[in-house]
Design an enzyme around this catalytic site. Structure first.
Site, PDB file in Angstrom:
ATOM      1  N   SER A   1      -9.752   1.962   2.759  1.00 59.07           N
ATOM      2  CA  SER A   1      -8.855   2.718   1.916  1.00 59.07           C
ATOM      3  C   SER A   1      -7.829   1.864   1.174  1.00 59.07           C
ATOM      4  O   SER A   1      -7.209   2.349   0.217  1.00 59.07           O
ATOM      5  CB  SER A   1      -8.105   3.764   2.750  1.00 59.07           C
ATOM      6  OG  SER A   1      -7.268   3.124   3.683  1.00 59.07           O
TER       7      SER A   1
ATOM      8  N   LYS B   1       0.868  -1.188   0.000  1.00 56.05           N
ATOM      9  CA  LYS B   1       0.000   0.000   0.000  1.00 56.05           C
ATOM     10  C   LYS B   1       0.897   1.227   0.000  1.00 56.05           C
ATOM     11  O   LYS B   1       1.942   1.240   0.664  1.00 56.05           O
ATOM     12  CB  LYS B   1      -0.890  -0.031   1.243  1.00 56.05           C
ATOM     13  CG  LYS B   1      -1.911   1.088   1.326  1.00 56.05           C
ATOM     14  CD  LYS B   1      -2.843   0.905   2.531  1.00 56.05           C
ATOM     15  CE  LYS B   1      -3.897   1.998   2.616  1.00 56.05           C
ATOM     16  NZ  LYS B   1      -4.843   1.785   3.737  1.00 56.05           N
TER      17      LYS B   1
ATOM     18  N   SER C   1      -9.951  -0.484   6.957  1.00 46.66           N
ATOM     19  CA  SER C   1      -9.391  -0.370   5.610  1.00 46.66           C
ATOM     20  C   SER C   1      -8.688  -1.603   5.059  1.00 46.66           C
ATOM     21  O   SER C   1      -8.351  -1.616   3.872  1.00 46.66           O
ATOM     22  CB  SER C   1      -8.430   0.810   5.541  1.00 46.66           C
ATOM     23  OG  SER C   1      -9.153   1.991   5.362  1.00 46.66           O
TER      24      SER C   1
HETATM   25  N1  GLN Z   1     -13.279   4.340   6.206  1.00 42.12           N
HETATM   26  C1  GLN Z   1     -12.600   4.802   7.374  1.00 42.12           C
HETATM   27  C2  GLN Z   1     -12.159   6.234   7.199  1.00 42.12           C
HETATM   28  O1  GLN Z   1     -12.477   6.795   6.199  1.00 42.12           O
HETATM   29  C3  GLN Z   1     -11.451   3.900   7.712  1.00 42.12           C
HETATM   30  C4  GLN Z   1     -10.246   4.148   6.930  1.00 42.12           C
HETATM   31  C5  GLN Z   1      -9.071   3.300   7.344  1.00 42.12           C
HETATM   32  O2  GLN Z   1      -9.208   2.267   8.002  1.00 42.12           O
HETATM   33  N2  GLN Z   1      -7.886   3.754   6.985  1.00 42.12           N
HETATM   34  O3  GLN Z   1     -11.532   6.803   8.042  1.00 42.12           O
END
Ligand code: GLN
Length: 497
Positions: free
Chosen positions: A156, A81, A180
């Site tokens: 994400s 990532k 995410s």
């Molecule tokens: N969807 C969540 C956010 O927008 C989690 C994102 C994540 O785990 N990095 O913060």
């Protein structure tokens, strides 16, 4: 050489192919680099690809294997990532702010996987600074779900999940602050685990919300996740929140011979809220069908309560932005990242660089975070949220007195259509209701494919366990995968070369 159809092939199977010399790491790497190039115009899963670095690492892996050296990951292609620092390679967090940033050193997990012999093919796209649930906020354009390209892949870590689902890499790293790793795994039909907070060092993982962020693997099977996590985990003095937990072999339960009832005595806790209003009926049906499989393997189910889980989304959107506003303050145009071309004085330079470098969602979070930490609001929002966070952690402790693992859907729905949620952030935030609790409490949790909706999109189930129960979670998922084939299904190939 007979290269396997990588879309269906697991790390474990590829390692066997390398060990028996059916193909070399270089052949495998070249095959996958070609697939990435062909898929990229459609799926956009990668921000950067590193063919030269990958081929050099593959040659080194082949040389090691020829000498009888190396382990099960030697020569296995992976992707990181794009928030893991990779020395000499661009590390962007999918942001204009870091569009040209070349990392000066490797993140701990990058080093760990390098030492294990993996071959890094490239860096995957994500929501900007990991803020989002759809990978639509990447500066480098939306990423598409390989099962249905008009639908989001989740986020994400969307690029990572897409790369694995589409057969572009057998495994990839992700990070999970509120879901995410698990949510894109669910939307893309792959397996992903967020370990106990502190198991994988955050050194070199660009911070979003430091008290919640945790790295973990995304792969095609629980067995592969176990292999990757074994390499990634371990204490690192450079991260003050890294736990001095002894190194574990996360495959140790999986390699035991299959008994008729391999899950005999495992108590699966079912919180009512995970099956209640707002959860798609077809998601509930798929998860219930999976439960029937687990019962057939010997598991028993017990009701449990997580009374405060409903507060997890609102408190997450106080705590995560608060931490993000502090973490992102380093990106001011002075030391690294985007600097505005024209400005009048220092303050103007800060303002313009940040205004130009950050996208809307990141700005929204910085504003919210700055607000909840400001004098006069700190007690009302930040402190209150910290107290509710403790209540949620206590709820989990009470539940784990009654059960060994908690099960439910990973997400209440399957993937939404592109563009339908980015216009409505609150709706997008609410989708994280089942995943955020594990981050609040720092617990391990994973997503496992368990079915498909009639429109062809995957459904995932989530397992959450007590601290350090990764080996058990992975074993439950593995036993489930031994009797089901959801994780073996692959989407139609896109973008033939
Ligand atoms: N969807 C969540 C956010 O927008 C989690 C994102 C994540 O785990 N990095 O913060």
């Amino acid at each position: 050489m007979s290269l396997p159809n990588a879309a269906h092939t697991t790390v474990t199977e590829l390692a066997a192919g390398l060990a028996t010399k059916r193909f070399s790491a270089l052949e495998l790497t070249d095959g996958l680099l070609a697939k990435i190039a062909a898929a990229q115009p459609v799926l956009n899963a990668f921000v950067s690809v590193d063919p030269d670095g990958a081929r050099a690492a593959a040659k080194a892996a082949d040389a090691a294997r020829a000498k009888g050296e190396g382990g099960s990951l030697t020569g296995i292609p992976i992707a990181h990532k794009d928030l893991f620092m990779t020395e000499g390679l661009r590390t962007t967090c999918s942001s204009k702010m870091l569009e040209h940033f070349v990392a000066p050193y490797d993140a701990h997990v990058v080093t760990a996987l390098k030492q294990a012999g993996t071959v890094l093919l490239g860096k995957t796209a994500m929501d900007e600074f990991a803020m989002g649930s759809s990978t639509e906020t990447s500066f480098f354009g939306v990423v598409r779900n390989p099962w249905q390209p008009d639908f989001v892949p989740g986020g994400s870590s969307g690029g990572a999940a897409v790369a694995v689902a589409a057969g572009l890499v057998p495994a990839a790293t992700g990070s999970d602050t509120g879901g995410s790793i698990r949510q894109p795994s669910s939307f893309c039909g792959v397996t992903g685990i967020k370990p106990t907070y502190g198991i994988c060092s955050r050194h070199g993982m660009i911070a979003f919300a430091s008290s919640l962020d945790q790295a973990g693997p995304i792969a095609r099977s629980a067995e592969d996740c176990a292999l990757l996590l074994t390499a990634m985990a371990g204490h690192d003095a450079r991260d003050a929140t890294s736990l001095p937990h002894p190194k574990e072999d996360y495959r140790r339960e999986l390699v035991k011979p299959a008994a008729a009832k391999p899950l005999a005595g495992v108590r699966v806790g079912l919180p009512e809220i995970f099956f209640g209003d707002g959860v798609d009926a077809l998601v509930v049906a798929a998860v219930e069908a999976a439960l029937a499989e687990l019962r057939a393997l010997g598991a028993v189910t017990v009701p449990v309560a997580l009374p405060n889980i409903g507060y997890s989304v609102p408190i997450y959107y106080v705590l995560a932005p608060a931490e993000a506003s502090s973490n992102l303050s380093r990106l001011d145009g002075v030391r690294y990242g985007h600097r505005a071309a024209r400005y009048t004085d220092l303050l103007d330079m800060y303002k313009k660089s940040r205004a130009e470098g950050f996208g809307d969602e990141v700005k929204r979070r910085v504003l919210v975070g700055t607000y909840v930490l400001s004098h006069g609001y700190y007690d009302a929002y930040y402190l209150k949220a910290q107290k509710v966070r403790r209540l949620i952690a206590d709820d989990y402790q009470a539940a784990f007195a009654l059960c060994d693992v908690i099960l439910g859907p990973t997400v209440p729905t399957t993937a939404p259509r592109l563009g339908t949620q980015s216009q409505d952030p609150i709706k997008m935030y609410l989708n994280d209701i089942f995943t955020i609790g594990a981050n609040m409490a720092g617990l391990p949790a994973m997503s496992v494919p368990c079915g498909f909706a009639p429109n062809g999109l995957p459904i995932g189930l989530q397992l959450q366990g007590p601290y350090f129960s990764e080996a058990r979670l992975l074993n439950i998922a593995h036993r489930f995968q031994q009797v089901t084939d959801w994780h073996r299904r692959a989407p139609k190939e896109v973008g033939h070369a």
